[in-house]
Design a protein around this motif. Structure first.
Motif, short mmCIF file in Angstrom:
data_model
loop_
_atom_site.label_atom_id
_atom_site.label_comp_id
_atom_site.label_asym_id
_atom_site.label_seq_id
_atom_site.Cartn_x
_atom_site.Cartn_y
_atom_site.Cartn_z
N SER A 10 55.62 40.28 52.27
CA SER A 10 56.61 41.06 51.54
C SER A 10 56.02 41.50 50.20
CB SER A 10 57.85 40.19 51.30
OG SER A 10 58.59 40.73 50.23
N TYR A 11 56.22 42.76 49.84
CA TYR A 11 55.80 43.24 48.52
C TYR A 11 56.90 42.98 47.49
CZ TYR A 11 51.73 45.69 50.45
OH TYR A 11 50.54 46.00 51.06
N GLY A 12 57.93 42.23 47.89
CA GLY A 12 59.04 41.93 46.97
C GLY A 12 60.38 42.09 47.67
N GLY A 34 50.12 52.76 64.68
CA GLY A 34 51.53 52.58 64.32
C GLY A 34 51.93 53.63 63.33
N PRO A 35 53.24 53.85 63.17
CA PRO A 35 53.71 54.92 62.28
C PRO A 35 53.32 54.68 60.82
CG PRO A 35 55.56 53.70 63.25
CD PRO A 35 54.32 53.13 63.83
N SER A 36 53.32 55.76 60.07
CA SER A 36 53.02 55.66 58.63
C SER A 36 54.02 54.71 57.98
CB SER A 36 53.14 57.06 58.02
OG SER A 36 52.79 57.01 56.69
N ALA A 38 54.17 51.51 58.53
CA ALA A 38 54.46 50.34 59.39
C ALA A 38 53.80 49.07 58.86
CB ALA A 38 54.00 50.61 60.81
N GLY A 39 52.70 49.25 58.11
CA GLY A 39 52.03 48.07 57.55
C GLY A 39 50.60 47.89 58.01
N LYS A 40 49.96 48.96 58.47
CA LYS A 40 48.57 48.84 58.96
C LYS A 40 47.62 48.39 57.84
CE LYS A 40 48.58 53.10 60.41
NZ LYS A 40 49.97 53.42 60.04
N THR A 41 47.68 49.09 56.71
CA THR A 41 46.79 48.72 55.59
C THR A 41 47.08 47.30 55.13
OG1 THR A 41 46.59 51.01 54.87
CG2 THR A 41 46.13 49.32 53.21
N THR A 42 48.36 46.94 55.08
CA THR A 42 48.74 45.58 54.66
C THR A 42 48.15 44.55 55.61
OG1 THR A 42 50.79 46.51 53.78
CG2 THR A 42 50.73 44.12 54.12
N LEU A 43 48.26 44.83 56.91
CA LEU A 43 47.73 43.89 57.90
C LEU A 43 46.21 43.75 57.76
CD1 LEU A 43 48.35 42.06 60.27
CD2 LEU A 43 48.16 44.01 61.79
N HIS A 84 37.38 51.27 52.93
CA HIS A 84 38.73 51.48 52.41
C HIS A 84 39.20 52.91 52.70
CE1 HIS A 84 38.83 47.68 50.23
NE2 HIS A 84 37.55 47.88 50.01
N GLN A 85 40.53 53.05 52.76
CA GLN A 85 41.14 54.35 53.08
C GLN A 85 40.74 55.43 52.08
OE1 GLN A 85 45.40 53.91 53.38
NE2 GLN A 85 45.56 55.60 54.82
N ASP A 86 40.65 55.05 50.79
CA ASP A 86 40.38 56.07 49.78
C ASP A 86 38.90 56.18 49.41
OD1 ASP A 86 40.22 53.62 48.63
OD2 ASP A 86 41.75 53.94 47.10
N THR A 192 43.98 53.50 62.59
CA THR A 192 43.98 54.97 62.69
C THR A 192 45.28 55.49 63.27
OG1 THR A 192 42.78 56.89 63.54
CG2 THR A 192 42.89 54.98 65.00
N HIS A 193 45.61 56.73 62.87
CA HIS A 193 46.72 57.46 63.48
C HIS A 193 46.23 58.30 64.64
CE1 HIS A 193 48.43 57.37 59.29
NE2 HIS A 193 49.49 57.07 60.00
N ASP A 194 44.92 58.46 64.72
CA ASP A 194 44.33 59.49 65.58
C ASP A 194 44.16 58.99 67.02
OD1 ASP A 194 42.86 61.44 66.77
OD2 ASP A 194 41.46 61.71 65.10
N1 LIG Z 1 51.38 47.59 46.47
C1 LIG Z 1 52.55 47.82 47.06
N2 LIG Z 1 53.73 47.55 46.45
C2 LIG Z 1 54.91 47.76 47.05
N3 LIG Z 1 55.04 48.26 48.30
C3 LIG Z 1 53.91 48.57 48.96
C4 LIG Z 1 52.61 48.37 48.39
N4 LIG Z 1 51.68 48.75 49.28
C5 LIG Z 1 52.37 49.18 50.36
N5 LIG Z 1 53.69 49.07 50.18
C6 LIG Z 1 54.73 49.43 51.14
O1 LIG Z 1 54.57 48.66 52.31
C7 LIG Z 1 54.80 49.44 53.47
C8 LIG Z 1 53.57 49.39 54.37
O2 LIG Z 1 52.48 50.04 53.71
P1 LIG Z 1 51.06 50.17 54.39
O3 LIG Z 1 50.20 50.96 53.45
O4 LIG Z 1 50.59 48.83 54.81
O5 LIG Z 1 51.42 51.03 55.69
P2 LIG Z 1 50.48 51.89 56.66
O6 LIG Z 1 50.98 51.63 58.04
O7 LIG Z 1 49.05 51.58 56.37
O8 LIG Z 1 50.82 53.36 56.20
P3 LIG Z 1 49.93 54.71 56.30
O9 LIG Z 1 49.70 54.95 57.76
O10 LIG Z 1 50.84 55.75 55.69
O11 LIG Z 1 48.68 54.49 55.51
C9 LIG Z 1 55.15 50.84 52.99
O12 LIG Z 1 56.56 50.95 52.99
C10 LIG Z 1 54.62 50.88 51.58
O13 LIG Z 1 55.36 51.73 50.77
#
Ligand SMILES: Nc1ncnc2c1ncn2[C@@H]1O[C@H](COP(=O)(O)OP(=O)(O)OP(=O)(O)O)[C@@H](O)[C@H]1O
Length: 223
Positions: A10-12, A34-36, A38-43, A84-86, A192-194
């Motif tokens: 949880s980010y809060g 997974g959809p934008s 969804a939490g891919k980067t977080t995972l 990294h993504q960026d 990836t989304h692709d």
């Molecule tokens: N540092 C942060 N603080 C608060 N919320 C965050 C933070 N980083 C990500 N989130 C939120 O967590 C959720 C998942 O983000 P994440 O970047 O993991 O998704 P994603 O699947 O990688 O998205 P995308 O495909 O658009 O890159 C989103 O709702 C995002 O806004």
């Protein structure tokens, strides 16, 4: 080598994941889709120890990620190369120095000299070695980010949208590099989304597809 058991993050606010489990087996090639949002980067960040799970357990190379010492963290950083993504760089340094930075940070500059030329050749950037990052195209930056991620010879490569912002030819070229790494025994995890990229990979390599949906992780997804 990387294992998540019943993990939430949880980010809060509400948790992004409803007790998610996954394993990254040595030598495997996996996609995470997974959809934008969804939490891919977080995972991915949980997988390389950049974030700690709010609950559940993450094990990195046999150790609980929540209890890593400073030395353990340094070791994990060497064993997992991250694209990294960026793909940010130090804009005032030439490409060659940017790519070699992870080795210099870990005090292995001799190795940097030995490996750097070969590595830049492998990603097709030998001619650009002296240029600074702002002088590079998007595809060149993505390949530089990949070279930087693998210069420490990590066991695992985690790539977050490594083909974002590049055309299909360059996407295939980048993916081919990641497939080559997997054939050399590296474990590869790509967000990836692709879906075309995943289809292309599956014609070349045995790849598992994971998908995050509604906080759950589906495995063995067919496209
Ligand atoms: N540092 C942060 N603080 C608060 N919320 C965050 C933070 N980083 C990500 N989130 C939120 O967590 C959720 C998942 O983000 P994440 O970047 O993991 O998704 P994603 O699947 O990688 O998205 P995308 O495909 O658009 O890159 C989103 O709702 C995002 O806004």
């Amino acid at each position: 080598m990387i294992e998540l058991e019943n993990v939430a993050y949880s980010y809060g606010g509400d948790s992004l994941f409803a007790g998610l489990s996954m394993q990254l087996a040595p030598g495997s090639f996996q996609f995470l889709t997974g959809p934008s949002g969804a939490g891919k980067t977080t995972l991915l960040k949980l997988c390389y120890g950049d974030l700690l799970a709010t609950s559940g357990r993450v094990t990195l190379f046999g150790k609980d990620a929540a209890g890593l010492t400073r030395d353990d963290v340094a070791l994990v950083r060497r064993r997992i190369g991250v694209v990294h993504q960026d793909c940010q760089f130090l804009d005032h340094l030439p490409l060659s120095e940017n790519v070699a930075l992870p080795l210099q940070v870990s005090g292995r500059s001799k190795e940097a000299q030995d490996n750097l030329g070969d590595l830049l050749g492998w990603v097709g950037l030998s001619r650009q070695a002296a240029q600074t990052p702002p002088q590079l195209s998007g595809g060149e930056r993505q390949r530089a980010a990949l070279a930087r991620a693998v210069i420490t010879s990590p066991d695992v490569i985690v790539a977050d949208e490594p083909t974002g912002n590049v055309d299909w030819d360059m996407s295939q070229r980048l993916l081919t590099l990641l497939i080559e790494l997997n054939r050399m025994g590296k474990t590869v995890l790509i967000a990836t989304h692709d879906l075309n990229l995943i289809r292309f990979a599956k014609s070349q390599v045995v790849a598992n597809v994971l998908r995050i949906r509604g906080g759950q992780l589906e495995t063995g997804v067919t496209l």
